[in-house]
Design an enzyme around this catalytic site. Sequence first.
Site, PDB file in Angstrom:
ATOM      1  N   TYR A   1      11.342   2.981   7.173  1.00  0.00           N
ATOM      2  CA  TYR A   1      10.017   3.509   6.796  1.00  0.00           C
ATOM      3  C   TYR A   1       9.302   4.121   8.012  1.00  0.00           C
ATOM      4  CZ  TYR A   1      10.605   0.384   2.709  1.00  0.00           C
ATOM      5  OH  TYR A   1      11.074  -0.275   1.605  1.00  0.00           O
TER       6      TYR A   1
ATOM      7  N   ASP B   1       5.389  -5.771   3.417  1.00  0.00           N
ATOM      8  CA  ASP B   1       6.800  -5.409   3.318  1.00  0.00           C
ATOM      9  C   ASP B   1       7.048  -4.051   3.964  1.00  0.00           C
ATOM     10  OD1 ASP B   1       9.509  -5.893   1.670  1.00  0.00           O
ATOM     11  OD2 ASP B   1       9.009  -3.764   1.576  1.00  0.00           O
TER      12      ASP B   1
ATOM     13  N   LYS C   1      13.548  -4.903   7.133  1.00  0.00           N
ATOM     14  CA  LYS C   1      14.916  -4.788   6.616  1.00  0.00           C
ATOM     15  C   LYS C   1      15.806  -4.055   7.618  1.00  0.00           C
ATOM     16  CE  LYS C   1      12.573  -4.008   2.256  1.00  0.00           C
ATOM     17  NZ  LYS C   1      11.439  -3.148   2.591  1.00  0.00           N
TER      18      LYS C   1
HETATM   19  P1  NAD Z   1       5.242   1.028  -6.650  1.00  0.00           P
HETATM   20  O1  NAD Z   1       5.795   0.677  -7.980  1.00  0.00           O
HETATM   21  O2  NAD Z   1       4.529   0.012  -5.855  1.00  0.00           O
HETATM   22  O3  NAD Z   1       4.325   2.294  -6.918  1.00  0.00           O
HETATM   23  C1  NAD Z   1       3.460   2.810  -5.959  1.00  0.00           C
HETATM   24  C2  NAD Z   1       2.687   3.968  -6.581  1.00  0.00           C
HETATM   25  O4  NAD Z   1       2.040   3.535  -7.758  1.00  0.00           O
HETATM   26  C3  NAD Z   1       1.552   4.452  -5.659  1.00  0.00           C
HETATM   27  O5  NAD Z   1       2.027   5.429  -4.782  1.00  0.00           O
HETATM   28  C4  NAD Z   1       0.561   5.002  -6.645  1.00  0.00           C
HETATM   29  O6  NAD Z   1       0.909   6.319  -6.998  1.00  0.00           O
HETATM   30  C5  NAD Z   1       0.745   4.117  -7.860  1.00  0.00           C
HETATM   31  N1  NAD Z   1      -0.225   3.015  -7.970  1.00  0.00           N
HETATM   32  C6  NAD Z   1      -0.396   1.944  -7.138  1.00  0.00           C
HETATM   33  N2  NAD Z   1      -1.364   1.142  -7.605  1.00  0.00           N
HETATM   34  C7  NAD Z   1      -1.821   1.712  -8.757  1.00  0.00           C
HETATM   35  C8  NAD Z   1      -2.813   1.338  -9.690  1.00  0.00           C
HETATM   36  N3  NAD Z   1      -3.532   0.239  -9.562  1.00  0.00           N
HETATM   37  N4  NAD Z   1      -3.015   2.189 -10.746  1.00  0.00           N
HETATM   38  C9  NAD Z   1      -2.290   3.309 -10.910  1.00  0.00           C
HETATM   39  N5  NAD Z   1      -1.332   3.701 -10.068  1.00  0.00           N
HETATM   40  C10 NAD Z   1      -1.092   2.908  -8.987  1.00  0.00           C
HETATM   41  O7  NAD Z   1       6.437   1.713  -5.828  1.00  0.00           O
HETATM   42  P2  NAD Z   1       7.015   1.626  -4.346  1.00  0.00           P
HETATM   43  O8  NAD Z   1       5.994   1.973  -3.326  1.00  0.00           O
HETATM   44  O9  NAD Z   1       8.251   2.418  -4.349  1.00  0.00           O
HETATM   45  O10 NAD Z   1       7.417   0.090  -4.180  1.00  0.00           O
HETATM   46  C11 NAD Z   1       6.588  -0.867  -3.556  1.00  0.00           C
HETATM   47  C12 NAD Z   1       7.145  -1.304  -2.230  1.00  0.00           C
HETATM   48  O11 NAD Z   1       8.481  -1.789  -2.389  1.00  0.00           O
HETATM   49  C13 NAD Z   1       7.302  -0.184  -1.201  1.00  0.00           C
HETATM   50  O12 NAD Z   1       6.089   0.198  -0.610  1.00  0.00           O
HETATM   51  C14 NAD Z   1       8.281  -0.803  -0.250  1.00  0.00           C
HETATM   52  O13 NAD Z   1       7.638  -1.719   0.614  1.00  0.00           O
HETATM   53  C15 NAD Z   1       9.222  -1.533  -1.210  1.00  0.00           C
HETATM   54  N6  NAD Z   1      10.416  -0.728  -1.554  1.00  0.00           N
HETATM   55  C16 NAD Z   1      11.646  -1.227  -1.236  1.00  0.00           C
HETATM   56  C17 NAD Z   1      12.797  -0.515  -1.538  1.00  0.00           C
HETATM   57  C18 NAD Z   1      14.146  -1.058  -1.179  1.00  0.00           C
HETATM   58  O14 NAD Z   1      15.136  -0.320  -1.239  1.00  0.00           O
HETATM   59  N7  NAD Z   1      14.242  -2.321  -0.800  1.00  0.00           N
HETATM   60  C19 NAD Z   1      12.709   0.748  -2.156  1.00  0.00           C
HETATM   61  C20 NAD Z   1      11.443   1.236  -2.483  1.00  0.00           C
HETATM   62  C21 NAD Z   1      10.317   0.484  -2.181  1.00  0.00           C
END
Ligand code: NAD
Length: 286
Positions: free
Chosen positions: A50, A45, A75
């Site tokens: 990004y 994704d 997107k």
């Molecule tokens: P997420 O909930 O996936 O959290 C990521 C964070 O969680 C990492 O940076 C790390 O600090 C922690 N983490 C990951 N795996 C872990 C584990 N096993 N144990 C402990 N901590 C852990 O948050 P995100 O990155 O904001 O969301 C995921 C994806 O969603 C993004 O990378 C992006 O592709 C998408 N996204 C979309 C939008 C949108 O507006 N459509 C907005 C934000 C993110």
Amino acid sequence: MNNVIEAKNGVKIPQLGFGVYKIKKGEQFERAIREAIRVGYRHFDTAKIYGNEEALGLEIQKSGIPREQFFITSKVWTTDLGYNATKKAFEHTCKKLKVEYLDMYLIHFASPHYVEAWKAMEELYSEGKIKVLGVANFEIQHLEHLMAHSRIPPMINQIETHPEFPQNELHDYLVQHRISHEAWGPLGQGNKALLERKELAEIARHHKKSAAQVILRWHLQRGIIVIPKSSNPKRIKENSEIFDFELTAEEMEKVNRLNTGKRYSVNPTGYIVNPFYVKLMKLFIR
Ligand code: NAD
């Protein structure tokens, strides 16, 4: 990792994907994608905003795995909404990702001109260039408006969802309209306030899993698609090991009770959809 959710049009979406937002460019990015592919992730994704579509496309190409085995989402950003602008943005995205088609293309926010953007996307869909048409950060009122003004209704909505913000009302609406629910920020963006909850630790201990795995499993059992992000090889693997255990109804309920109504990120009815800010953004984002 072969679990899929079928979109309304029958296209199979891998229920576990890999989010690439905010992974540092350069070597760290390359390593993370390489590791994710090695572990078995095929669903990625990204988004124009990004700034890593090109790097992702390159890693996918370098893997030597055929394009058809990947499920790639991007997107269209707020400043590219509109009939012509969205067509152009789609071409740019495909070029950067080095692909002829996208598995999923989403409107990133319900900002001005999303209906015209959708018309362009409907045409791209009819030409076979987009396999699943969707939106992100749409609230019920945006979905209602889009459905009233479109030929093809949205097939997926990607929204902030995690135990503290489960989106119960919007989730029920999506189920009712056969719109797939995809969770961004599925781990609450890694917030300790969530990941260190004792209720999660208890469930995790019982299954010999981590709190993160319990949260991801909770999403899967709600029928939600998840795209956790990590650049840590251990966590990339850990986040994929969620298909060999099951939460009981009682455990699901315990996680449900973590609902505090707290968003960890932007409110989709906020500044990003405000016409004034969109005009301002256009000065900086091309
Ligand atoms: P997420 O909930 O996936 O959290 C990521 C964070 O969680 C990492 O940076 C790390 O600090 C922690 N983490 C990951 N795996 C872990 C584990 N096993 N144990 C402990 N901590 C852990 O948050 P995100 O990155 O904001 O969301 C995921 C994806 O969603 C993004 O990378 C992006 O592709 C998408 N996204 C979309 C939008 C949108 O507006 N459509 C907005 C934000 C993110």
